[in-house]
Design an enzyme around this catalytic site. Structure first.
Site, PDB file in Angstrom:
ATOM      1  N   GLY A 107       0.871  -1.243   0.020  1.00 43.45           N
ATOM      2  CA  GLY A 107       0.015   0.155   0.097  1.00 43.45           C
ATOM      3  C   GLY A 107       0.799   1.246  -0.070  1.00 43.45           C
ATOM      4  N   GLY A 153      -0.454   4.824  -1.312  1.00 45.24           N
ATOM      5  CA  GLY A 153      -1.432   5.484  -0.420  1.00 45.24           C
ATOM      6  C   GLY A 153      -0.895   6.678   0.506  1.00 45.24           C
ATOM      7  CE1 TYR A 160      -9.801   0.695   7.399  1.00 48.75           C
ATOM      8  CE2 TYR A 160     -10.783   2.289   8.840  1.00 48.75           C
ATOM      9  CZ  TYR A 160      -9.832   1.731   8.560  1.00 48.75           C
ATOM     10  OH  TYR A 160      -8.344   2.188   8.789  1.00 48.75           O
ATOM     11  CE  LYS A 215      -7.247  -1.716   8.795  1.00 46.90           C
ATOM     12  NZ  LYS A 215      -5.655  -2.098   8.628  1.00 46.90           N
ATOM     13  CB  ILE A 236      -3.518  10.108   8.930  1.00 50.12           C
ATOM     14  CG1 ILE A 236      -3.635   8.950   9.766  1.00 50.12           C
ATOM     15  CG2 ILE A 236      -2.163  10.594   8.560  1.00 50.12           C
ATOM     16  CD1 ILE A 236      -2.719   9.357  11.326  1.00 50.12           C
TER      17      ILE A 236
HETATM   18  C1  AKB Z   1     -11.106   6.292   7.674  1.00 47.35           C
HETATM   19  O1  AKB Z   1     -11.548   7.579   7.941  1.00 47.35           O
HETATM   20  O2  AKB Z   1     -11.603   5.079   7.412  1.00 47.35           O
HETATM   21  C2  AKB Z   1      -9.604   6.131   8.076  1.00 47.35           C
HETATM   22  C3  AKB Z   1      -9.492   5.649   9.763  1.00 47.35           C
HETATM   23  C4  AKB Z   1      -9.840   6.651  10.520  1.00 47.35           C
HETATM   24  O3  AKB Z   1      -9.077   4.762   9.937  1.00 47.35           O
HETATM   25  N1  AKB Z   1      -8.872   7.623   8.036  1.00 47.35           N
END
Ligand code: AKB
Length: 330
Positions: free
Chosen positions: A12, A15, A147, A151, A177
């Protein structure tokens, strides 16, 4: 004796975080010792020309193994991920890249006896039922996005491989970030980057979360520092492995707009929340990162004022040079 980190693969690498992390690692470990890997998006000229680049998809374990063998890789930083907003549009892809990709990486580490795997996690692991202010390291993890689900699974997998196979696997929970180099893609916190570009370009921004939406955020230099500090920490001092909270700052969208207005008084923001509002509302507002501070000395440098000054300076210079949105290949 602890094994040394000498040859690093960054998946990645094209990115938002991977691109800057790779360049920093090349400065520190030597350009030839950091192999950048991408799946689809063309690398910038700087990324391609400053060291080795390979097309390697984390979901293709044979290709990953070939690259590891070709370069004698001992450490993999697995930055390849589908983020929260894109993940809600394509949950199956998010699982495939984020979980199958990580298992492939951990399996390579086990088979080739690699020194280390580092795989970032995210504030997306949190959800309903956890305290939203100063969210503790140890709390209920009940994410509402694929997501987040992927994680949490990734954190558990890293910890499992540490316990079961003695693989050195580490990870940290990134907040949003913010950076001026590569644009983020497909995240819920992307508004906190877009707002700077639009402030410079149009002096107006339509924000996709409400004015009072407060989330933990971090400036890219701190993100790079945190990642490298964790990677270089002595394994024996770590009580946690795949799931460190790392905080830096916490602000609402309205407070971010106000920080920018101090530099650009005519800047105006409208708020038109979309599907990402619900995701943002399920995440913490701020984090308790005392475990990272204690176990590997984490300490951020940037607050919202220092970050805003630096972002506007960098983007302002690029805008004046006619290259605000960096051209592909530049
Ligand atoms: C997102 O917004 O999906 C990412 C994160 C907070 O992991 N930037």
């Amino acid at each position: 004796m602890a094994k040394k980190i000498q040859k690093i693969m960054v998946t990645g690498s094209v990115g938002q975080i991977g691109s800057e992390l790779t360049l920093d690692l090349r400065r520190k470990y030597g350009a030839e010792n950091v192999v950048a890997c991408g799946r689809k998006t063309a690398p910038s000229k700087e990324l391609k020309e400053s060291g080795p680049f390979e097309w390697a998809d984390v979901t293709d374990p044979e290709k990953m193994k070939d690259v590891c063998k070709k370069y004698g890789i001992d450490t993999i930083i697995n930055m390849a991920a589908i983020l929260s907003a894109t993940g809600e549009k394509n949950p199956q892809l998010a699982w495939h890249v984020n979980v199958t990709g990580l298992i492939n990486t951990l399996e390579l580490a086990r088979e080739l006896e690699l020194t280390q795997v580092l795989c970032p996690s995210s504030i997306a692991v949190f959800g309903a039922g956890c305290p939203q202010v100063d969210t503790p390291q140890e709390t209920v993890l009940r994410p509402t996005t694929m997501y987040g689900v992927s994680k949490v699974t990734g954190e558990l997998l890293c910890d499992y491989y540490v316990r079961r196979y003695g693989v050195d696997a580490r990870g940290l929970r990134y907040p949003g970030i913010i950076s001026a180099e590569t644009l983020p893609g497909g995240g819920t916190t992307d508004y906190a980057v877009e707002i700077y570009y639009k402030a410079i370009e149009e002096k107006r921004y339509t924000c996709f979360v409400k004015e009072d939406t407060r989330l933990p955020m971090m400036y890219m230099p701190d993100c790079i520092q945190a990642t490298i500090d964790l990677m270089e920490a002595d394994f024996d001092t770590l009580e946690h492995h795949g799931d460190f909270n790392v905080g830096a700052m916490s602000f609402s969208a309205g407070e971010l707009a106000a920080a920018i207005k101090k530099h650009i008084p005519e800047f105006a923001v409208d708020y038109e929340p979309d599907f990402r509002q619900k995701i943002a509302d399920s995440w913490p507002q701020s984090l308790d990162d005392s475990a990272a501070r204690k176990e590997w000395g984490w300490k951020p440098s940037y607050d919202i004022a220092a970050m805003t000054e630096d972002m506007l300076k960098k983007l302002g210079q690029r805008h004046a040079a006619g290259n605000l949105y960096k051209q592909p290949g530049s």
